[in-house]
Write a protein that holds these residues in place. Sequence first.
Motif, short mmCIF file in Angstrom:
data_model
loop_
_atom_site.label_atom_id
_atom_site.label_comp_id
_atom_site.label_asym_id
_atom_site.label_seq_id
_atom_site.Cartn_x
_atom_site.Cartn_y
_atom_site.Cartn_z
N VAL A 247 0.87 -1.18 0.00
CA VAL A 247 0.00 0.00 0.00
C VAL A 247 0.90 1.23 0.00
O VAL A 247 1.82 1.32 0.82
N TRP A 248 0.63 2.14 -0.92
CA TRP A 248 1.46 3.34 -1.03
C TRP A 248 0.65 4.60 -0.76
O TRP A 248 -0.53 4.69 -1.14
N VAL A 249 1.36 5.57 -0.19
CA VAL A 249 0.82 6.91 -0.05
C VAL A 249 1.71 7.84 -0.87
O VAL A 249 2.93 7.82 -0.69
N LEU A 250 1.13 8.62 -1.78
CA LEU A 250 1.90 9.63 -2.49
C LEU A 250 1.87 10.88 -1.63
O LEU A 250 0.84 11.55 -1.52
N LYS B 242 -9.86 -5.03 -12.43
CA LYS B 242 -8.99 -5.67 -13.43
C LYS B 242 -7.66 -4.97 -13.65
O LYS B 242 -6.85 -5.45 -14.43
N ASN B 243 -7.48 -3.82 -13.03
CA ASN B 243 -6.24 -3.07 -13.29
C ASN B 243 -5.55 -2.71 -11.99
O ASN B 243 -6.17 -2.69 -10.93
N ARG B 244 -4.28 -2.43 -12.08
CA ARG B 244 -3.48 -2.09 -10.90
C ARG B 244 -2.55 -0.95 -11.25
O ARG B 244 -2.08 -0.89 -12.38
N PRO B 245 -2.22 -0.11 -10.25
CA PRO B 245 -2.70 -0.16 -8.88
C PRO B 245 -4.15 0.33 -8.78
O PRO B 245 -4.67 0.93 -9.71
N GLN B 246 -4.76 0.04 -7.63
CA GLN B 246 -6.08 0.59 -7.33
C GLN B 246 -5.82 1.96 -6.72
O GLN B 246 -5.11 2.06 -5.71
N MET B 247 -6.35 3.01 -7.33
CA MET B 247 -5.99 4.37 -6.88
C MET B 247 -7.19 5.14 -6.32
O MET B 247 -8.27 5.10 -6.90
N SER B 248 -6.96 5.84 -5.22
CA SER B 248 -8.02 6.67 -4.62
C SER B 248 -7.44 8.01 -4.23
O SER B 248 -6.30 8.08 -3.75
N THR B 249 -8.23 9.07 -4.39
CA THR B 249 -7.87 10.32 -3.72
C THR B 249 -8.79 10.47 -2.51
O THR B 249 -9.94 10.04 -2.52
N GLU C 17 0.08 -2.23 -4.98
CA GLU C 17 -1.27 -2.74 -5.23
C GLU C 17 -2.31 -1.62 -5.05
O GLU C 17 -3.31 -1.57 -5.76
N ILE C 18 -2.05 -0.77 -4.06
CA ILE C 18 -2.98 0.32 -3.73
C ILE C 18 -2.17 1.62 -3.65
O ILE C 18 -1.09 1.63 -3.05
N VAL C 19 -2.71 2.69 -4.22
CA VAL C 19 -2.03 4.00 -4.15
C VAL C 19 -3.04 5.04 -3.66
O VAL C 19 -4.08 5.25 -4.28
N LEU C 20 -2.72 5.69 -2.53
CA LEU C 20 -3.59 6.74 -1.98
C LEU C 20 -2.96 8.10 -2.25
O LEU C 20 -1.76 8.29 -2.04
#
Length: 345
Positions: A18-21, A165-172, A105-108
Amino acid sequence: MERAKVNQGIDLSAYEDVWVLGEQREGKIQPVTIELMGEGRKLADQLQKKLAVVIPGYKIESEVEKLLHYGADIVYYMSHPLLSSFSTDGYTSAFVQLIQKKKPEIVLVGATSIGRDIGPRIAARLGTGLTADCTKLEIDAEDGKILQTRPAFGGNLMATIVCPKNRPQMSTVRPGVMEKAIHQETAAGTMETFIPDLSENDIRAKLVEIIKEEKKQVNLTDARIIVSGGRGLKSAEGFHLIQELADVLGAEVGSSRACVEAGWIDASHQVGQTGTTVRPDIYIACGISGAIQHLAGMNESKYIVAINKDPEAPIFGICDYGIVGDLNDVIPAMIAKLTQKEVSI
Ligand SMILES: Cc1cc2nc3c(=O)[nH]c(=O)nc-3n(C[C@H](O)[C@H](O)[C@H](O)COP(=O)(O)OP(=O)(O)OC[C@H]3O[C@@H](n4cnc5c(N)ncnc54)[C@H](O)[C@@H]3O)c2cc1C
């Protein structure tokens, strides 16, 4: 720049963590980074994966190292002279390079002016999806995907969105929505420096000068107490009373959108779905009815106090302390009590 093709049957298992930008301005880590790390830590623990935070900048190593005290397993420091200040092209390119290399996998991303600018560009270049302005993030216990919840249709319903179906899963995520990570005395985790491949020619907009806005900045996001006024104030002058109470309490002044639209107060004070999301210790709503779009921005406050002359006002349905009365009587009485003056109403 060509948009990446989506849905190519990618190997989802190649992506983890899990990543945080993160964000810095003038070399100082911005509070939204610590909020996203608090949420990122929870998601990473549920997935039993690592939490990483990425900071772009130049010659700010000691500031970036501080993030090791907020529960990150890895701090990626993207170091480059062209990243010392924000640029859309420079930040987008650098983040995309590191994401392609490490495959999170996940980018916030913070739903700040910087995050709203680069988040969708990064997602488009990676050929993945992005859910904007999330208010809640959870891991689906069955398949480990992130369930991204955000208000839809003017706040009348909450939509939960997945990126299957795609990666990363991104949320703001808006600043002020998530709880900050807790500072720990001992630093844990590791710091890695990544030097992106960037040249002057990659950056189309050049920063000439930074001119700070002179007006007093409203800091609703970090305020411990907010006194907010609504249409019940009747006029711009009504905010003098709100300001007086705020001064006594050391609070910031908030507002409903109705007052902003009426031109009674600047939009930087607006709380709600299309304003700022806040979670102070105490939120005092004065002459605010409690429309769903206002509640969306303040219902995570620790204690909510409502002053309204209509006992049926919806704000009374969510407040901890409700005062039915005319704010022109109640607020002066509160000020008098707080400053120890005699009071009779
Ligand atoms: C897409 C969309 C996004 C929106 N985003 C936001 C947002 O971000 N933030 C936001 O606030 N709104 C937002 N709105 C607007 C929202 O729907 C409401 O219209 C707005 O919040 C109402 O503001 P208010 O409570 O100040 O006014 P009103 O709803 O008119 O309420 C005024 C209240 O004051 C009380 N009152 C009157 N006189 C007194 C008195 N003397 N003493 C005590 N109480 C008194 C009344 O009983 C009433 O409850 C949005 C709307 C839409 C459609």
